[in-house]
Design a protein around this motif. Structure first.
Motif, PDB file in Angstrom:
ATOM      1  N   THR A   1       0.813  -1.217   0.000  1.00  0.00           N
ATOM      2  CA  THR A   1       0.000   0.000   0.000  1.00  0.00           C
ATOM      3  C   THR A   1       0.845   1.265   0.000  1.00  0.00           C
ATOM      4  N   GLY A   2       2.152   1.121  -0.135  1.00  0.00           N
ATOM      5  CA  GLY A   2       3.035   2.273  -0.214  1.00  0.00           C
ATOM      6  C   GLY A   2       4.387   1.859  -0.760  1.00  0.00           C
ATOM      7  N   GLU A   3       5.135   2.824  -1.295  1.00  0.00           N
ATOM      8  CA  GLU A   3       6.427   2.519  -1.896  1.00  0.00           C
ATOM      9  C   GLU A   3       7.457   2.084  -0.852  1.00  0.00           C
ATOM     10  N   LYS A   4       7.417   2.669   0.339  1.00  0.00           N
ATOM     11  CA  LYS A   4       8.351   2.244   1.382  1.00  0.00           C
ATOM     12  C   LYS A   4       8.097   0.802   1.794  1.00  0.00           C
ATOM     13  N   LEU A   5       6.834   0.399   1.798  1.00  0.00           N
ATOM     14  CA  LEU A   5       6.518  -0.995   2.096  1.00  0.00           C
ATOM     15  C   LEU A   5       7.026  -1.903   0.993  1.00  0.00           C
ATOM     16  N   ARG A   6       6.971  -1.423  -0.242  1.00  0.00           N
ATOM     17  CA  ARG A   6       7.510  -2.210  -1.360  1.00  0.00           C
ATOM     18  C   ARG A   6       9.017  -2.408  -1.176  1.00  0.00           C
ATOM     19  N   GLU A   7       9.714  -1.346  -0.833  1.00  0.00           N
ATOM     20  CA  GLU A   7      11.158  -1.447  -0.608  1.00  0.00           C
ATOM     21  C   GLU A   7      11.463  -2.386   0.547  1.00  0.00           C
TER      22      GLU A   7
ATOM     23  N   ARG B   1       7.853  -8.391  -9.435  1.00  0.00           N
ATOM     24  CA  ARG B   1       6.662  -9.062  -8.904  1.00  0.00           C
ATOM     25  C   ARG B   1       6.021  -8.305  -7.758  1.00  0.00           C
ATOM     26  N   VAL B   2       6.574  -7.141  -7.403  1.00  0.00           N
ATOM     27  CA  VAL B   2       6.050  -6.352  -6.293  1.00  0.00           C
ATOM     28  C   VAL B   2       5.695  -4.960  -6.793  1.00  0.00           C
ATOM     29  N   VAL B   3       4.476  -4.514  -6.515  1.00  0.00           N
ATOM     30  CA  VAL B   3       4.024  -3.198  -6.971  1.00  0.00           C
ATOM     31  C   VAL B   3       3.338  -2.475  -5.821  1.00  0.00           C
ATOM     32  N   SER B   4       3.521  -1.175  -5.755  1.00  0.00           N
ATOM     33  CA  SER B   4       2.861  -0.352  -4.753  1.00  0.00           C
ATOM     34  C   SER B   4       1.582   0.240  -5.344  1.00  0.00           C
ATOM     35  N   ILE B   5       0.462  -0.043  -4.701  1.00  0.00           N
ATOM     36  CA  ILE B   5      -0.834   0.518  -5.119  1.00  0.00           C
ATOM     37  C   ILE B   5      -1.503   1.094  -3.873  1.00  0.00           C
ATOM     38  N   PRO B   6      -1.375   2.390  -3.646  1.00  0.00           N
ATOM     39  CA  PRO B   6      -1.985   2.995  -2.460  1.00  0.00           C
ATOM     40  C   PRO B   6      -3.497   2.807  -2.446  1.00  0.00           C
TER      41      PRO B   6
ATOM     42  N   ALA C   1       4.063   2.904  14.417  1.00  0.00           N
ATOM     43  CA  ALA C   1       4.485   1.657  13.761  1.00  0.00           C
ATOM     44  C   ALA C   1       3.363   1.135  12.871  1.00  0.00           C
ATOM     45  N   ASN C   2       3.721   0.144  12.064  1.00  0.00           N
ATOM     46  CA  ASN C   2       2.762  -0.715  11.352  1.00  0.00           C
ATOM     47  C   ASN C   2       1.895  -0.003  10.305  1.00  0.00           C
ATOM     48  N   GLU C   3       2.279   1.172   9.856  1.00  0.00           N
ATOM     49  CA  GLU C   3       1.450   1.890   8.898  1.00  0.00           C
ATOM     50  C   GLU C   3       1.883   1.650   7.463  1.00  0.00           C
ATOM     51  N   GLY C   4       0.891   1.618   6.575  1.00  0.00           N
ATOM     52  CA  GLY C   4       1.153   1.753   5.154  1.00  0.00           C
ATOM     53  C   GLY C   4       0.868   3.195   4.812  1.00  0.00           C
ATOM     54  N   VAL C   5      -0.187   3.415   4.022  1.00  0.00           N
ATOM     55  CA  VAL C   5      -0.713   4.764   3.803  1.00  0.00           C
ATOM     56  C   VAL C   5      -2.098   4.794   4.447  1.00  0.00           C
TER      57      VAL C   5
END
Length: 371
Positions: free
Chosen positions: A143-149, A161-166, A274-278
């Motif tokens: 749900t966010g680019e930092k989570l993708r990283e 195989r990994v994409v960020s889609i807020p 902690a634990n947040e996406g967007v």
């Protein structure tokens, strides 16, 4: 003429019994995909809030015993997949992802798995987790680019195989409104500056620090609205009494429609640690034209630019939070500027139609990759 693309049969799985941004995203997304002509079903425990809410969103649902990592849950999923012929499975929590992976592993012709990762909690560094993400799942959505990283760093999965889609929100509902009318509708006080937080009452959402900041602010003309429920409610109500804030804090509980509660506010705070996406609540507040204060946790910085669309303070720091609140309450021009810019960014980036379109593309890619 290009032939119309076939409708997809999509199964969402969710093991969580709670109710928050993750569950709301699942149902919002499922409803949006269904409106595009695809057949969408949710599988969840019968006792879960998301299963109970599915009908309100117009999402078909089936009750399965997938609340815990037990063989019965995997067998129930296997039976559902074998009989319903789904093209794709979108999993959302650890438990249902593992159960789905095991169910599919035992099938000769299993559908591909798309795993949506909603939070930034660290992943276990072990071989089983690497297998789950690098081999058992076909695509991963964060749900966010930092989570993708983080996903790439912690699992070693291939980057393509990994994409960020807020998460997207309903911009028709979340928009600037009549503050006086919203306060009358919600029963919130008039004649005061109104700060709000909309979040499940969990420790990492930062309610404790917001209450401490309110107490340190020392102003009787400021009121706090706490919208949401959860395991920390009793402790937070007790803390509010200890801090002498009982008369200046409204614990509103869960609300089916949080839009008027947002529209009643002067300022929105979400001091997560902690634990947040967007977080959806931040996007909703911004879409309502509110100045927001939050923390640089998870992927929050992807939507809240410090000094442009809101203010960012360090997590677990009540004094810095108090200072930011005092700054905005004392500067109406800055509140207006931040809120106007936040609403503009929300209109440009936060619509749920974009989320739905991108998720359908991921589903089709995963199906096509299986041949």
């Amino acid at each position: 003429m290009t032939a119309p693309r076939a409708a997809l049969r999509v199964l969402h799985t969710e093991a969580s019994l709670g109710w928050g941004g993750q569950e709301i995203r699942i149902l919002t997304e499922a409803r949006g995909v269904a409106r595009q002509g695809h057949a969408v079903t949710l599988a969840a425990p019968a006792e879960s809030r998301i299963y109970q809410e599915a009908a309100r969103f117009g999402v078909a649902s089936v009750a399965l015993p997938i609340g815990r990592k037990r063989l019965g849950g995997a067998l129930a999923l296997r039976k559902l997949l074998a009989t319903r012929g789904f093209d794709i499975v979108n999993t959302h929590s650890s438990t249902d992802t593992w159960l789905t992976a095991l169910a599919c592993r035992s099938m000769e012709r299993a559908p591909p798995i798309v795993r949506t990762r909603h939070i930034s909690a660290p992943l276990p560094a072990n071989a089983a987790t690497r297998w789950l993400y690098t081999r058992a799942t076909d695509r991963i959505v964060t749900t966010g680019e930092k989570l993708r990283e983080q996903m790439l760093r912690e699992t070693g999965v291939a980057s393509d195989r990994v994409v960020s889609i807020p998460t997207g929100i309903e911009l028709a509902r979340f928009r600037p409104g009549d503050r006086a009318a919203a306060r009358a509708a919600t029963g919130l006080p008039v004649g005061v500056a109104l700060i709000g937080i909309v979040a499940t009452l969990r420790s990492w959402k930062g309610h404790r620090y917001l209450l401490q900041a309110m107490a340190a602010l020392g102003r009787d003309d400021v009121h706090l609205a706490v919208v949401g429920d959860g395991p920390q409610r009793e402790a937070l109500e007790s803390l509010a009494r200890e801090l002498g804030l009982a008369a200046r804090v409204t614990f509103a509980g869960n609300q089916a429609d949080v839009a008027p509660w947002m529209q009643a506010l002067d300022l929105f705070c979400l001091p997560s640690s902690a634990n947040e996406g967007v977080p959806q609540a931040l996007m909703q507040a911004m879409a309502c034209g509110l100045p927001v204060i939050s923390t640089p946790v998870g992927s929050i910085e992807e939507i809240v630019a410090d000094g442009d669309t809101g203010l960012l303070v360090p997590p677990e720091n009540a004094d810095r939070l108090r200072a930011a609140i005092a700054q905005l309450l004392g500067d109406a021009a800055q509140r207006t500027r931040l809120g106007t810019r936040a609403a503009q960014v929300a209109r440009e980036r936060f619509g749920d139609d974009r989320m739905v379109e991108r998720m359908i593309c991921v589903f089709r890619e995963a199906v096509a990759a299986r041949g």
